[in-house]
Design a protein around this motif. Structure first.
Motif, PDB file in Angstrom:
ATOM      1  N   LEU A 103      18.028   1.049  14.769  1.00  0.00           N
ATOM      2  CA  LEU A 103      19.323   0.874  15.440  1.00  0.00           C
ATOM      3  C   LEU A 103      19.693  -0.601  15.319  1.00  0.00           C
ATOM      4  O   LEU A 103      18.943  -1.462  15.768  1.00  0.00           O
ATOM      5  N   TRP A 104      20.840  -0.866  14.710  1.00  0.00           N
ATOM      6  CA  TRP A 104      21.300  -2.253  14.580  1.00  0.00           C
ATOM      7  C   TRP A 104      21.316  -2.922  15.944  1.00  0.00           C
ATOM      8  O   TRP A 104      21.725  -2.264  16.907  1.00  0.00           O
ATOM      9  N   PRO A 105      20.855  -4.158  16.135  1.00  0.00           N
ATOM     10  CA  PRO A 105      20.479  -5.127  15.090  1.00  0.00           C
ATOM     11  C   PRO A 105      18.970  -5.203  14.861  1.00  0.00           C
ATOM     12  O   PRO A 105      18.495  -6.219  14.374  1.00  0.00           O
ATOM     13  N   GLU A 106      18.238  -4.136  15.160  1.00  0.00           N
ATOM     14  CA  GLU A 106      16.772  -4.200  15.058  1.00  0.00           C
ATOM     15  C   GLU A 106      16.272  -4.075  13.621  1.00  0.00           C
ATOM     16  O   GLU A 106      15.540  -3.131  13.304  1.00  0.00           O
ATOM     17  N   VAL A 107      16.715  -4.971  12.765  1.00  0.00           N
ATOM     18  CA  VAL A 107      16.221  -4.936  11.384  1.00  0.00           C
ATOM     19  C   VAL A 107      15.086  -5.951  11.280  1.00  0.00           C
ATOM     20  O   VAL A 107      15.281  -7.120  11.608  1.00  0.00           O
ATOM     21  N   ARG A 108      13.907  -5.486  10.868  1.00  0.00           N
ATOM     22  CA  ARG A 108      12.750  -6.400  10.851  1.00  0.00           C
ATOM     23  C   ARG A 108      12.799  -7.296   9.612  1.00  0.00           C
ATOM     24  O   ARG A 108      12.662  -8.497   9.695  1.00  0.00           O
ATOM     25  N   ASP A 109      13.047  -6.659   8.489  1.00  0.00           N
ATOM     26  CA  ASP A 109      13.056  -7.418   7.241  1.00  0.00           C
ATOM     27  C   ASP A 109      14.291  -6.966   6.439  1.00  0.00           C
ATOM     28  O   ASP A 109      14.405  -5.777   6.141  1.00  0.00           O
ATOM     29  N   PRO A 110      15.182  -7.882   6.102  1.00  0.00           N
ATOM     30  CA  PRO A 110      16.395  -7.463   5.377  1.00  0.00           C
ATOM     31  C   PRO A 110      16.076  -6.669   4.100  1.00  0.00           C
ATOM     32  O   PRO A 110      16.848  -5.797   3.701  1.00  0.00           O
ATOM     33  N   ALA A 111      14.930  -6.943   3.508  1.00  0.00           N
ATOM     34  CA  ALA A 111      14.572  -6.263   2.250  1.00  0.00           C
ATOM     35  C   ALA A 111      14.292  -4.779   2.447  1.00  0.00           C
ATOM     36  O   ALA A 111      14.307  -4.002   1.495  1.00  0.00           O
ATOM     37  N   GLU A 112      14.019  -4.356   3.715  1.00  0.00           N
ATOM     38  CA  GLU A 112      13.695  -2.936   3.934  1.00  0.00           C
ATOM     39  C   GLU A 112      14.960  -2.072   4.057  1.00  0.00           C
ATOM     40  O   GLU A 112      14.895  -0.848   4.064  1.00  0.00           O
ATOM     41  N   VAL A 113      16.156  -2.724   4.170  1.00  0.00           N
ATOM     42  CA  VAL A 113      17.385  -1.954   4.388  1.00  0.00           C
ATOM     43  C   VAL A 113      17.834  -1.305   3.078  1.00  0.00           C
ATOM     44  O   VAL A 113      18.288  -1.975   2.153  1.00  0.00           O
ATOM     45  N   ARG A 114      17.693   0.001   3.000  1.00  0.00           N
ATOM     46  CA  ARG A 114      18.066   0.731   1.785  1.00  0.00           C
ATOM     47  C   ARG A 114      19.417   1.422   1.998  1.00  0.00           C
ATOM     48  O   ARG A 114      20.244   1.487   1.111  1.00  0.00           O
ATOM     49  N   TYR A 115      19.635   1.906   3.236  1.00  0.00           N
ATOM     50  CA  TYR A 115      20.861   2.652   3.549  1.00  0.00           C
ATOM     51  C   TYR A 115      21.439   2.104   4.849  1.00  0.00           C
ATOM     52  O   TYR A 115      20.702   1.928   5.828  1.00  0.00           O
ATOM     53  N   LEU A 119      30.343   3.051  -1.429  1.00  0.00           N
ATOM     54  CA  LEU A 119      30.750   3.262  -0.038  1.00  0.00           C
ATOM     55  C   LEU A 119      31.070   4.754   0.079  1.00  0.00           C
ATOM     56  O   LEU A 119      31.875   5.291  -0.690  1.00  0.00           O
ATOM     57  N   VAL A 120      30.405   5.411   1.029  1.00  0.00           N
ATOM     58  CA  VAL A 120      30.559   6.862   1.185  1.00  0.00           C
ATOM     59  C   VAL A 120      31.147   7.128   2.562  1.00  0.00           C
ATOM     60  O   VAL A 120      30.629   6.639   3.569  1.00  0.00           O
ATOM     61  N   LEU A 158      19.810  -2.867  -0.752  1.00  0.00           N
ATOM     62  CA  LEU A 158      20.799  -1.917  -0.228  1.00  0.00           C
ATOM     63  C   LEU A 158      21.309  -1.010  -1.357  1.00  0.00           C
ATOM     64  O   LEU A 158      21.691  -1.489  -2.424  1.00  0.00           O
ATOM     65  N   GLU A 159      21.289   0.307  -1.096  1.00  0.00           N
ATOM     66  CA  GLU A 159      21.728   1.255  -2.147  1.00  0.00           C
ATOM     67  C   GLU A 159      23.020   1.984  -1.794  1.00  0.00           C
ATOM     68  O   GLU A 159      23.772   2.373  -2.684  1.00  0.00           O
ATOM     69  N   ASN A 169      23.296  13.472   0.992  1.00  0.00           N
ATOM     70  CA  ASN A 169      23.769  12.481   0.029  1.00  0.00           C
ATOM     71  C   ASN A 169      22.642  11.570  -0.445  1.00  0.00           C
ATOM     72  O   ASN A 169      22.595  11.189  -1.620  1.00  0.00           O
ATOM     73  N   ILE A 170      21.724  11.216   0.473  1.00  0.00           N
ATOM     74  CA  ILE A 170      20.588  10.383   0.051  1.00  0.00           C
ATOM     75  C   ILE A 170      19.752  11.153  -0.983  1.00  0.00           C
ATOM     76  O   ILE A 170      19.354  10.602  -2.022  1.00  0.00           O
ATOM     77  N   ALA A 171      19.540  12.448  -0.719  1.00  0.00           N
ATOM     78  CA  ALA A 171      18.766  13.266  -1.677  1.00  0.00           C
ATOM     79  C   ALA A 171      19.502  13.343  -3.013  1.00  0.00           C
ATOM     80  O   ALA A 171      18.886  13.230  -4.085  1.00  0.00           O
ATOM     81  N   ARG A 172      20.814  13.519  -2.972  1.00  0.00           N
ATOM     82  CA  ARG A 172      21.592  13.560  -4.221  1.00  0.00           C
ATOM     83  C   ARG A 172      21.443  12.247  -4.983  1.00  0.00           C
ATOM     84  O   ARG A 172      21.251  12.224  -6.206  1.00  0.00           O
ATOM     85  N   HIS A 173      21.566  11.136  -4.245  1.00  0.00           N
ATOM     86  CA  HIS A 173      21.503   9.813  -4.875  1.00  0.00           C
ATOM     87  C   HIS A 173      20.147   9.613  -5.555  1.00  0.00           C
ATOM     88  O   HIS A 173      20.070   9.151  -6.693  1.00  0.00           O
ATOM     89  N   ARG A 174      19.086  10.016  -4.836  1.00  0.00           N
ATOM     90  CA  ARG A 174      17.731   9.844  -5.398  1.00  0.00           C
ATOM     91  C   ARG A 174      17.545  10.704  -6.648  1.00  0.00           C
ATOM     92  O   ARG A 174      16.819  10.343  -7.559  1.00  0.00           O
ATOM     93  N   ALA A 175      18.223  11.865  -6.657  1.00  0.00           N
ATOM     94  CA  ALA A 175      18.067  12.774  -7.797  1.00  0.00           C
ATOM     95  C   ALA A 175      19.073  12.446  -8.918  1.00  0.00           C
ATOM     96  O   ALA A 175      19.163  13.174  -9.902  1.00  0.00           O
TER      97      ALA A 175
END
Ligand code: NDP
Length: 307
Positions: free
Chosen positions: A30-42, A82-83, A58-59, A287-293
């Motif tokens: 839940l924003w702003p609880e981001v530990r490491d910016p590099a972990e943000v994928r979505y 942007l979806v 970020l993907e 959509n995440i599954a579609r993107h990965r595939a």
């Protein structure tokens, strides 16, 4: 890798529970609880988030609403899609609201509210929906669903879009050149357009003049579609007879703004439809599954069109 949610914290708790249930392998923050910016994928967000470049991995950015006009598209890295929300909950609640607004206008509810306050018992002529045509500006996810619902209630429906559409039971018009014909037969006009450079201020005096005299307006698009002063003038001259507004610019309007008090306007606080966590999480995970595939996602914004 994680999904970050940045919107109403109360609904965020629901999203968190649904992610834990349906995608336990994908950490949820839940924003702003981001530990490491590099972990943000979505990122799922209602408001724009500054400096997206800091999230190197970020993907996808998910808009948590159907509209995306709040975002500066140039501020979202060009390789990051942007979806927007295309989910059944938004559609169902919009169908309900517009049906309510159109029926209220069709059955003179604004007049009867005024009469009740003044102790006046005065019936007006009642005609079935078949005698009142509704025009819908925008025939996308929401406009098409609203047309279907209103047709089911018996209203003859027409719709206007940028490119030609075909919808069962709806008379369809496309492009600027067809706008006049579309408006001339719209006794109740519903705005369900996205806010873009081309649609900003479209609900103005010129457009109101092209409607049948005494027409009504329902604006559920964005406040900046409407020129407030032109609406007030059209109502006072009788060119328009009433309006239901769910959006305005700014929101809320200043305390002394006539939108609050005009006797022929019903104003609601941008509640026509709302993203529903259950169906929205399902849409996001699909959509995440579609993107990965490597498959096409649903609701990807076309940056050139602006919607
Ligand atoms: P879509 O993108 O699915 O549909 C947009 C429609 O508008 C399409 O039919 C499109 O034409 C048409 N359109 C766009 N630009 C033009 C133009 N210049 N001239 C004519 N037609 C145009 O959007 P949605 O239906 O999902 O949402 C519509 C809007 O509703 C959102 O952008 C948002 O502003 C508003 N909204 C309001 C809410 C509220 O609670 N009040 C909640 C959710 C959304 P074409 O079919 O040719 O592409």
């Amino acid at each position: 890798m994680c999904f970050v949610y940045n919107a109403d914290p109360e609904r965020g708790q629901e999203w968190q529970r649904l992610f834990a249930q349906h995608a336990p392998e994908l950490p949820f923050r839940l924003w702003p609880e981001v530990r490491d910016p590099a972990e943000v994928r979505y990122l799922g967000t209602w408001e724009p988030v500054d400096a997206l470049e800091r999230f190197a991995n970020l993907e996808i950015v998910f808009s948590l609403g159907a509209g995306i006009d709040q975002f500066d598209l140039a501020a979202i890295p060009s390789h990051v899609p942007l979806v927007r929300m295309q989910e059944p909950g938004i559609v169902a609640t919009m169908q309900e609201y517009v049906a309510m607004a159109v029926l209220a206008l069709h059955r003179d509810l604004i007049d009867y509210l005024g009469q009740q306050r003044m102790g006046i018992w005065k019936p007006r002529r009642v005609r079935p929906a078949a005698y009142r045509s509704v025009g819908i500006l925008g025939l996308g996810q929401l406009g098409a669903a609203v047309a279907e619902r209103l047709s089911g209630l018996g209203f003859p429906c027409r719709g206007w879009s940028r490119t030609p559409r075909q919808l069962a039971g709806v008379t369809c018009y496309a492009g600027e050149s067809a706008l006049g014909d579309f408006l001339a037969g719209s006794e109740i006009l519903v705005c369900l357009l996205p806010l873009t450079e081309r649609t900003r201020g479209i609900l103005d005096a010129t457009l109101f003049e092209r409607l049948p005299r005494g027409a009504c307006l329902v604006n559920v698009g964005r406040g900046a579609h409407l020129i407030d002063a032109d609406l007030l003038q059209a109502l006072d001259r009788g060119q328009l007879s009433a309006a239901v507004l769910d959006v305005c610019d700014p929101e809320p309007p200043p305390a002394d703004h006539p939108l609050w008090h005009h006797p022929r306007i019903l104003l609601t606080p941008h509640v026509a439809s709302m993203t529903q966590p259950e169906s929205a999480v399902a849409m996001v995970l699909d959509n995440i599954a579609r993107h990965r595939a490597g498959r096409e996602m649903v609701g990807v914004v076309d940056r050139r069109r602006g919607y």
